[in-house]
Design an enzyme around this catalytic site. Structure first.
Site, PDB file in Angstrom:
ATOM      1  N   GLU A   1      -3.141   8.197  -5.823  1.00 45.17           N
ATOM      2  CA  GLU A   1      -3.167   7.227  -6.841  1.00 45.17           C
ATOM      3  C   GLU A   1      -4.622   7.986  -7.197  1.00 45.17           C
ATOM      4  OE1 GLU A   1      -3.129   2.935  -6.034  1.00 45.17           O
ATOM      5  OE2 GLU A   1      -1.454   2.858  -4.764  1.00 45.17           O
TER       6      GLU A   1
ATOM      7  N   HIS B   1      -0.338   0.098 -10.101  1.00 51.30           N
ATOM      8  CA  HIS B   1      -0.706  -0.154  -8.770  1.00 51.30           C
ATOM      9  C   HIS B   1      -1.521  -1.659 -10.329  1.00 51.30           C
ATOM     10  CE1 HIS B   1      -3.733  -0.721  -4.669  1.00 51.30           C
ATOM     11  NE2 HIS B   1      -3.773  -1.958  -5.462  1.00 51.30           N
TER      12      HIS B   1
ATOM     13  N   ARG C   1       0.644  -0.892   0.358  1.00 52.96           N
ATOM     14  CA  ARG C   1      -0.112   0.112  -0.007  1.00 52.96           C
ATOM     15  C   ARG C   1       0.700   1.276   0.147  1.00 52.96           C
ATOM     16  NH1 ARG C   1      -3.269  -2.461  -1.923  1.00 52.96           N
ATOM     17  NH2 ARG C   1      -5.356  -1.934  -1.589  1.00 52.96           N
TER      18      ARG C   1
HETATM   19  N1  LIG Z   1      -0.956  -4.077  -5.257  1.00 52.58           N
HETATM   20  C1  LIG Z   1      -1.822  -4.760  -5.117  1.00 52.58           C
HETATM   21  O1  LIG Z   1      -2.346  -4.558  -6.308  1.00 52.58           O
HETATM   22  C2  LIG Z   1      -1.845  -5.662  -3.699  1.00 52.58           C
HETATM   23  C3  LIG Z   1      -1.858  -5.156  -2.780  1.00 52.58           C
HETATM   24  N2  LIG Z   1      -2.162  -6.103  -1.599  1.00 52.58           N
HETATM   25  C4  LIG Z   1      -1.706  -5.556  -0.558  1.00 52.58           C
HETATM   26  O2  LIG Z   1      -0.998  -6.346  -0.031  1.00 52.58           O
HETATM   27  C5  LIG Z   1      -1.064  -6.346   1.434  1.00 52.58           C
HETATM   28  C6  LIG Z   1      -0.860  -7.691   2.433  1.00 52.58           C
HETATM   29  O3  LIG Z   1      -2.121  -8.767   1.906  1.00 52.58           O
HETATM   30  P1  LIG Z   1      -1.736 -10.341   1.653  1.00 52.58           P
HETATM   31  O4  LIG Z   1      -0.852 -10.929   2.389  1.00 52.58           O
HETATM   32  O5  LIG Z   1      -3.238 -10.537   1.159  1.00 52.58           O
HETATM   33  O6  LIG Z   1      -2.494  -9.672   3.744  1.00 52.58           O
HETATM   34  P2  LIG Z   1      -2.175 -10.937   4.700  1.00 52.58           P
HETATM   35  O7  LIG Z   1      -3.266 -10.463   5.778  1.00 52.58           O
HETATM   36  O8  LIG Z   1      -2.942 -12.388   3.938  1.00 52.58           O
HETATM   37  O9  LIG Z   1      -1.278 -10.251   5.306  1.00 52.58           O
HETATM   38  C7  LIG Z   1      -0.335  -9.673   5.785  1.00 52.58           C
HETATM   39  C8  LIG Z   1       0.485  -9.511   7.111  1.00 52.58           C
HETATM   40  O10 LIG Z   1       1.051  -8.482   8.007  1.00 52.58           O
HETATM   41  C9  LIG Z   1       0.758  -8.848   9.044  1.00 52.58           C
HETATM   42  N3  LIG Z   1       1.102  -7.584   9.863  1.00 52.58           N
HETATM   43  C10 LIG Z   1      -0.198  -6.357  10.368  1.00 52.58           C
HETATM   44  N4  LIG Z   1       0.053  -5.504  10.788  1.00 52.58           N
HETATM   45  C11 LIG Z   1       1.829  -5.885  10.756  1.00 52.58           C
HETATM   46  C12 LIG Z   1       2.731  -4.486  11.115  1.00 52.58           C
HETATM   47  N5  LIG Z   1       2.875  -3.806  11.795  1.00 52.58           N
HETATM   48  N6  LIG Z   1       4.169  -5.669  11.132  1.00 52.58           N
HETATM   49  C13 LIG Z   1       4.883  -6.011  10.435  1.00 52.58           C
HETATM   50  N7  LIG Z   1       3.137  -7.817   9.623  1.00 52.58           N
HETATM   51  C14 LIG Z   1       1.924  -6.395  10.216  1.00 52.58           C
HETATM   52  C15 LIG Z   1       0.183  -9.829   9.601  1.00 52.58           C
HETATM   53  O11 LIG Z   1      -0.070 -10.216  10.818  1.00 52.58           O
HETATM   54  C16 LIG Z   1      -0.589 -10.344   8.132  1.00 52.58           C
HETATM   55  O12 LIG Z   1       0.216 -11.911   8.161  1.00 52.58           O
HETATM   56  C17 LIG Z   1      -2.151  -5.666   2.205  1.00 52.58           C
HETATM   57  O13 LIG Z   1      -1.879  -4.556   2.105  1.00 52.58           O
HETATM   58  C18 LIG Z   1      -3.071  -5.868   0.619  1.00 52.58           C
HETATM   59  O14 LIG Z   1      -4.046  -4.277   0.949  1.00 52.58           O
HETATM   60  C19 LIG Z   1      -3.289  -7.358  -1.956  1.00 52.58           C
HETATM   61  C20 LIG Z   1      -3.690  -7.564  -2.915  1.00 52.58           C
HETATM   62  C21 LIG Z   1      -2.744  -6.457  -4.356  1.00 52.58           C
HETATM   63  O1  LIG Z   2      -6.343  -6.530  -3.628  1.00 50.81           O
HETATM   64  C1  LIG Z   2      -5.551  -6.164  -3.194  1.00 50.81           C
HETATM   65  O2  LIG Z   2      -5.511  -5.107  -2.247  1.00 50.81           O
HETATM   66  C2  LIG Z   2      -5.076  -4.775  -4.476  1.00 50.81           C
HETATM   67  O3  LIG Z   2      -4.318  -3.576  -3.654  1.00 50.81           O
HETATM   68  C3  LIG Z   2      -5.642  -4.925  -5.694  1.00 50.81           C
HETATM   69  O4  LIG Z   2      -6.105  -3.381  -6.159  1.00 50.81           O
HETATM   70  P1  LIG Z   2      -6.832  -3.505  -7.549  1.00 50.81           P
HETATM   71  O5  LIG Z   2      -8.360  -4.461  -7.306  1.00 50.81           O
HETATM   72  O6  LIG Z   2      -6.050  -4.357  -8.595  1.00 50.81           O
HETATM   73  O7  LIG Z   2      -7.669  -2.432  -7.433  1.00 50.81           O
END
Ligand SMILES: NC(=O)C1=CN([C@@H]2O[C@H](COP(=O)(O)OP(=O)(O)OC[C@H]3O[C@@H](n4cnc5c(N)ncnc54)[C@H](O)[C@@H]3O)[C@@H](O)[C@H]2O)C=CC1
Ligand SMILES: O=C(O)C(=O)COP(=O)(O)O
Length: 525
Positions: A259, A277, A230
């Site tokens: 964004e 993104h 993020r």
């Molecule tokens: N760039 C993109 O298009 C995408 C971005 N994302 C983002 O990726 C990130 C991770 O997603 P997931 O792995 O699915 O989530 P998840 O919930 O499976 O993993 C997040 C991890 O962060 C840990 N966490 C929470 N607070 C923390 C802290 N202060 N310090 C260290 N660790 C901490 C949690 O314990 C958890 O294990 C999210 O922010 C999500 O929005 C997800 C999908 C696509």
């Molecule tokens: O799933 C997330 O957290 C993402 O950041 C993906 O974003 P998007 O659905 O591609 O706009």
């Protein structure tokens, strides 16, 4: 027919699923004002990361039952506002895990081998082999911040590239880290030792500007930072300064503080890779998240539970199957006890007994609160906002669990304190699923709840039941069932009557005048 607004582009399969139960309007690129104008007509809203669902949008959505985020992060939705409005928020926790992890890995390898710049150079008719000397990732330290779904997959693949993984995640056990072949470290060590750092945490107050001036100062000058989680987790200004001064070697960013990315010095830096993104933008992930979220919206519009709600407790189907009949019992009892206690309650004790004395049965507490508040809030209270409404009204909810049982495999005991004193009810289910109130103010009874009920506290003496029956008869009120409960002969007793008709005005005070009647209550369920 229900109406669903889809405000960001989603895979057509999602629209197809929603169309089974609703009229679907796909309108992307709307401003907040435009959404506020049209949202009152919609029952559901489906979006990705481009739409910001503000408090104003949530409050304008008077018919909204559900907001579906076709992806993981719900930081673009005002979830507390939705919760207060009783709107379920769902996401797709796993639909884009692989896509986002692979994007982070692609960013890491692109950074280490200058792929984007080299590509541009060749396309510009150049052949600059000496300009693009890379670094290997093999045997390098990869610092993974956030070892959740995406971070775990990144770690697993990176290990197979021969990298050593240093992970920081305060919510992950050492066993889990060991299983993934990662070394759990504190942030200080991760910053000091990593050659690459990849961020996979949600955006929270704790992770805001996790990477900033101070933390960058602790890193190796050769470090490369990847952010596919993020915007805002990195302080962009601090990062730009570090990249411009050569304090760090490079960065690859998929997400930004603003964004779409506006005016930014990031665009001018040669040691930075930028993508708009794209983490979740694969065909597979988009089909996955669209199906996952559209199915949940469809189910909720059909009155079924959602499997990935972020603002109500998630239940596995088998737990749900077990609890479902008890939810109605808890809600009915909450409604009943609130009326006995006089409506405005300041405390509710919920005791879950027998097979219900497990932590899985938490939704029964919520159901009891929902029932308790239903007289005051009617359809404005639901499973999403019941607990928060109770808190805001200063109602103290105390839960206890007691695995011992008497006559039923599971039972619920509620005690509420209100303007008419403290009253309690116990309820259970018969083997055929019918609800029974088995105890009222500690007096044993056995009555099914009905729309109109009359309860009395009276002295156990001959003739009193006949007098109440006659009085009801004289007002043409038909009794469907009647039960008396007492603890000792000729002591205090309670009478519980299910009535076919509402009690006419004035009859309750007539009943309280009958000699031997100490108190009488009517209840409408
Ligand atoms: N760039 C993109 O298009 C995408 C971005 N994302 C983002 O990726 C990130 C991770 O997603 P997931 O792995 O699915 O989530 P998840 O919930 O499976 O993993 C997040 C991890 O962060 C840990 N966490 C929470 N607070 C923390 C802290 N202060 N310090 C260290 N660790 C901490 C949690 O314990 C958890 O294990 C999210 O922010 C999500 O929005 C997800 C999908 C696509
Ligand atoms: O799933 C997330 O957290 C993402 O950041 C993906 O974003 P998007 O659905 O591609 O706009």
């Amino acid at each position: 027919m229900a109406k669903v607004l889809v405000s960001d582009s989603i895979d057509p399969v999602g629209v197809e699923i929603l169309s089974q139960v609703a009229q679907v309007d796909v309108k992307t690129g709307l401003s907040a004002e435009e959404i506020i104008q049209i949202i009152p007509e919609y029952d559901a809203l489906m979006l990705r990361s481009s739409t910001r669902v503000t408090k104003e949008i949530v409050e304008a959505g008077s018919k909204l039952q559900i907001i579906g985020r076709a992806g993981v992060g719900v930081d673009n939705i005002d979830v507390p506002a939705a919760t207060r409005q009783g709107i379920i928020v769902v996401n797709s926790p796993e639909g884009n895990t692989i896509a986002a992890a692979e994007h982070a890995l692609a960013m890491m390898l692109s950074l280490s081998r200058h792929i984007p710049d080299a590509n541009q150079s060749v396309k510009a008719n150049k052949w600059e082999r000496n300009r693009f000397i890379g670094t290997e990732v093999y045997k390098k330290n990869l610092g993974v911040v956030g070892l959740g779904k995406i971070g775990s997959h990144v770690a697993t693949v990176a290990r197979s590239l021969g990298m050593k993984i240093l992970a920081y995640d305060p919510f992950i056990s050492k066993e889990r880290a060991d299983q993934l072949g990662c070394t759990l470290v504190d942030l200080e060590l991760l910053f000091a030792e990593s050659d690459f750092i990849t961020l996979h945490v949600p955006k929270t107050p704790e992770t805001q500007h996790l990477i900033g001036r101070e933390t960058i100062a602790k890193m190796k000058p050769t470090v490369r930072i990847i952010n596919c989680s993020r915007g805002g987790i990195i302080d962009e200004l601090a990062l730009i300064e570090a990249l411009e001064s050569g304090r760090i070697a490079g960065a690859a960013l998929d997400v930004f503080e603003q964004e779409p990315l506006g005016e930014s010095r990031l665009r001018e830096l040669s040691n930075v890779i930028l993508t708009p993104h794209l983490g979740a933008s694969t065909t597979e992930a988009q089909v996955g998240v669209a199906i996952d979220v559209a199915e949940q919206i469809r189910d909720v519009l059909l009155g079924l539970p959602a499997r990935s709600a972020v603002n109500i407790p998630g239940l596995t189907p088998d737990v749900m199957e077990k609890l479902r009949p008890y939810l109605q019992l808890a809600e009915t009892m909450g409604n009943l006890v609130s009326q006995l206690a006089g409506g405005r309650c300041d405390s509710l004790n919920v005791r879950l007994q027998g097979e219900l004395a497990t932590k899985d049965s938490q939704p029964l507490v919520v159901a009891a609160i929902k029932g308790l508040l239903s007289q005051a809030l009617r359809e404005r209270v639901n499973y999403v906002n019941a607990a928060i409404e109770a808190k805001e009204r200063g109602i103290r909810v105390i839960e206890t669990r007691d695995a011992s049982t008497r006559d039923y495999s599971g039972s619920i005991h509620l005690e509420a304190n209100g303007s008419m004193g403290t009253h309690s009810v116990t309820g259970a289910l018969l083997s055929n699923g019918e609800i029974r109130i088995t105890d009222l103010d500690e007096f044993p009874i056995n009555v099914p709840p009905s729309n109109h009920m009359l309860f009395t506290l009276h002295q156990d003496m001959p003739g009193i039941i006949g007098k109440i029956g006659a009085l009801l008869g004289s007002f043409n009120v038909n009794i469907a069932s009647m039960q008396v409960g007492r603890k000792i002969i000729r002591g205090d007793a309670v009478m519980a009557l299910s009535l076919d008709d509402p009690l006419p005005e004035g009859l309750l005070s007539e009943i309280t005048k009958v000699p031997g009647i100490r108190d009488a209550y009517t209840v409408k369920l």
